[in-house]
Design a protein around this motif. Structure first.
Motif, mmCIF file in Angstrom:
data_model
loop_
_atom_site.group_PDB
_atom_site.id
_atom_site.type_symbol
_atom_site.label_atom_id
_atom_site.label_comp_id
_atom_site.label_asym_id
_atom_site.label_seq_id
_atom_site.Cartn_x
_atom_site.Cartn_y
_atom_site.Cartn_z
ATOM 1 N N ARG A 263 -6.077 3.973 2.092
ATOM 2 C CA ARG A 263 -7.272 3.748 2.683
ATOM 3 C C ARG A 263 -7.930 2.722 2.078
ATOM 4 O O ARG A 263 -8.165 2.174 1.006
ATOM 5 N N ILE A 264 -8.695 1.742 3.054
ATOM 6 C CA ILE A 264 -9.521 0.554 2.806
ATOM 7 C C ILE A 264 -10.843 1.018 2.831
ATOM 8 O O ILE A 264 -10.869 2.014 3.710
ATOM 9 N N ASP A 265 -11.735 0.210 2.664
ATOM 10 C CA ASP A 265 -13.214 0.362 2.699
ATOM 11 C C ASP A 265 -13.463 -0.672 4.036
ATOM 12 O O ASP A 265 -13.778 -1.684 3.956
ATOM 13 N N GLU B 270 -7.389 -11.546 4.834
ATOM 14 C CA GLU B 270 -6.356 -10.741 4.295
ATOM 15 C C GLU B 270 -5.571 -10.839 5.443
ATOM 16 O O GLU B 270 -5.871 -10.833 6.659
ATOM 17 N N ASP C 49 0.873 -1.159 0.000
ATOM 18 C CA ASP C 49 -0.018 0.077 0.014
ATOM 19 C C ASP C 49 0.958 1.323 0.100
ATOM 20 O O ASP C 49 2.176 1.254 -0.050
ATOM 21 N N LYS D 162 -16.050 -3.291 4.256
ATOM 22 C CA LYS D 162 -16.017 -4.675 3.626
ATOM 23 C C LYS D 162 -15.397 -5.562 4.681
ATOM 24 O O LYS D 162 -15.105 -6.827 4.365
ATOM 25 N N LEU E 81 -9.693 -9.425 8.356
ATOM 26 C CA LEU E 81 -8.453 -8.928 8.211
ATOM 27 C C LEU E 81 -7.438 -9.270 9.508
ATOM 28 O O LEU E 81 -8.001 -9.158 10.721
ATOM 29 N N ARG F 267 -4.083 -11.568 0.083
ATOM 30 C CA ARG F 267 -5.335 -11.791 0.170
ATOM 31 C C ARG F 267 -5.544 -13.199 -0.173
ATOM 32 O O ARG F 267 -5.117 -13.640 -1.302
ATOM 33 N N MET G 87 -4.607 3.266 6.905
ATOM 34 C CA MET G 87 -5.382 2.479 6.220
ATOM 35 C C MET G 87 -6.797 3.003 6.363
ATOM 36 O O MET G 87 -7.997 2.755 5.833
#
Ligand code: GLV
Ligand code: MN
Ligand code: MN
Length: 405
Positions: free
Chosen positions: A173-175, A112, A51, A178, A70, A59, A134
């Motif tokens: 950034r992750i969502d 992940e 990242d 999810k 995660l 993943r 993140m």
């Protein structure tokens, strides 16, 4: 399953120093460790990405439409630290994903594994930087880009030197919608499991903490000529303040630490004119920590007034205490029991990336017994092969039986 302790030893060779285990953010050793972790993730059958902060994320797909569990921890270290702090929580999940793939089993949810690039923050005096990025993107990082390491290299230049772009921090950034949960496996870093004869533990909550930079300004002067009553000695004032931290924390049955102290232009024959030091305060709940902070700072002011020096305090970091979700504690406990171990419940006094995720998703943690009297942030930190193997089996069970809520 993969031999996690051999891998920890192999990763431990990537150190900034030939004399000890020190792996700080974005150094050549840190980048070599990142490449090694990525290679092990690929070998375990994961798709790998790096990242915007340099964290490595592997993943493994789950059933169509499933959310993601995660699992993460950090691969930077403190200076002259132990080889398992953080690393165990990366290597064990990789081993478990590899085992599932070898067995041809699909996990019940997508998995992940995040290897966070900077948690300890030893190089730029940051903390939980990679996990914060993140969730918060550039907002939590941008203000730090001008910070310099001990050699004067800025954080932004250190990023550029390894091919990361300080203008693209938001891409980290992750969502979080999810994710169904965040899980962290970590060496206990204390003596509780050792004392109870238990190999594995279920973490109930993580203590909150704050870190402050304190600067004391007095007056530099000649060590031979200034009479004692006429001195405004920043070092003597700082020394009294350090003892005040110790005294207040002990009285409140909390913990307070001064881990760094620097004398500006310090010389043996000069009365110190300026001293800077850090204060780290932690408590299982935030109101008690804030009360401790108020008491410590009131004492600093009183000491400064009595000694004719000035004191400034600046908060460099604060993270709230984080409970581990009950439903995850239950699943961690069941996994530990399933391998014939007793699921001892205990709080974490150390900070973990899990605290950052706790703001947005349910978090769970498993501890592995720490040998050598429970020491950590110390090269004597150890884990036995038996405990590592039991932890691997318990984690495999946790993942296979995982039920999202
Ligand atoms: C992380 O190691 C911490 O400071 O607790
Ligand atoms: Mn640590
Ligand atoms: Mn750690």
């Amino acid at each position: 399953m993969d031999d996690v302790l051999s891998r920890a030893a192999e990763l431990g060779r990537h150190s900034d120093s030939p004399r000890n285990y020190t792996r700080t953010y974005l150094t050549p050793a840190h980048q070599a460790a990142a490449r090694q972790i990525a290679a092990w993730m690929r070998e375990a059958g994961m798709a790998v990405r790096v990242d915007a902060l340099g964290s490595v994320v592997g993943r493994c797909e789950g059933p169509p439409g499933a959310r993601t569990l995660l699992m993460g921890s950090h691969f930077d270290s403190v200076r002259d630290g132990g080889k398992y702090d953080g690393v165990l929580g990366i290597l064990l999940p990789i081993a478990v994903v590899g085992e599932l793939n070898r067995r041809g089993e699909r996990p019940p949810v997508a998995l992940e594994v995040a290897a966070f690039a900077d948690e300890e923050g030893a190089r730029f005096k940051t903390s939980f930087l990679a996990s914060r990025a993140m969730l918060e993107g550039a907002a939590s990082v941008r203000a730090l880009l001008d910070r310099r390491d001990a050699d004067g290299v800025t954080f932004a230049d250190a990023m550029r030197a390894v091919g990361l772009d300080p203008d693209r921090l938001d891409e980290a950034r992750i969502d979080p919608s999810k994710l169904c949960a965040y899980f962290e496996l970590h060496i206990e870093q204390g003596p509780v499991l050792l004392g109870q004869g238990a190999a594995l533990g279920v973490v109930t909550s993580i203590a909150g903490g704050s870190r402050h930079l304190v600067t004391v300004r007095g007056e530099a002067g000649h060590a031979g000529t200034v009479p004692m009553p006429m001195r405004r000695d920043a070092m003597a004032a700082a020394a009294e303040m350090v003892l005040a931290v110790e005294e207040c924390a002990a009285t409140d049955q909390l913990v307070g630490t001064v881990g760094m102290l620097e004398v500006k232009n310090g010389t043996g024959n000069v009365i110190a004119g300026e001293v800077g030091f850090t204060v780290d305060l932690r408590a299982p709940d935030d109101p008690r920590r804030r009360a401790l902070e108020d008491r410590v700072f009131a004492l600093f002011d009183a000491i400064a007034a009595r000694r004719g020096v000035r004191v400034e305090k600046s908060r460099r970091h604060e993270v709230r205490a984080a409970p581990c979700a009950e439903w995850l504690q239950e699943q961690v406990a069941a996994a530990i029991a399933s391998v014939g171990a007793e699921p001892v419940r205990l709080p974490s006094g150390a900070g973990h990336d899990a605290m950052i995720f706790a703001g947005v998703v349910d978090v769970g943690m498993m501890f592995v017994r720490c040998g050598a009297g429970g020491v950590s942030h110390n090269p004597a930190e150890t884990v036995t092969a038996e405990d590592a193997s039991l932890a691997a089996r318990a984690l495999l069970r946790f993942v296979r039986d995982f039920r999202a809520r």
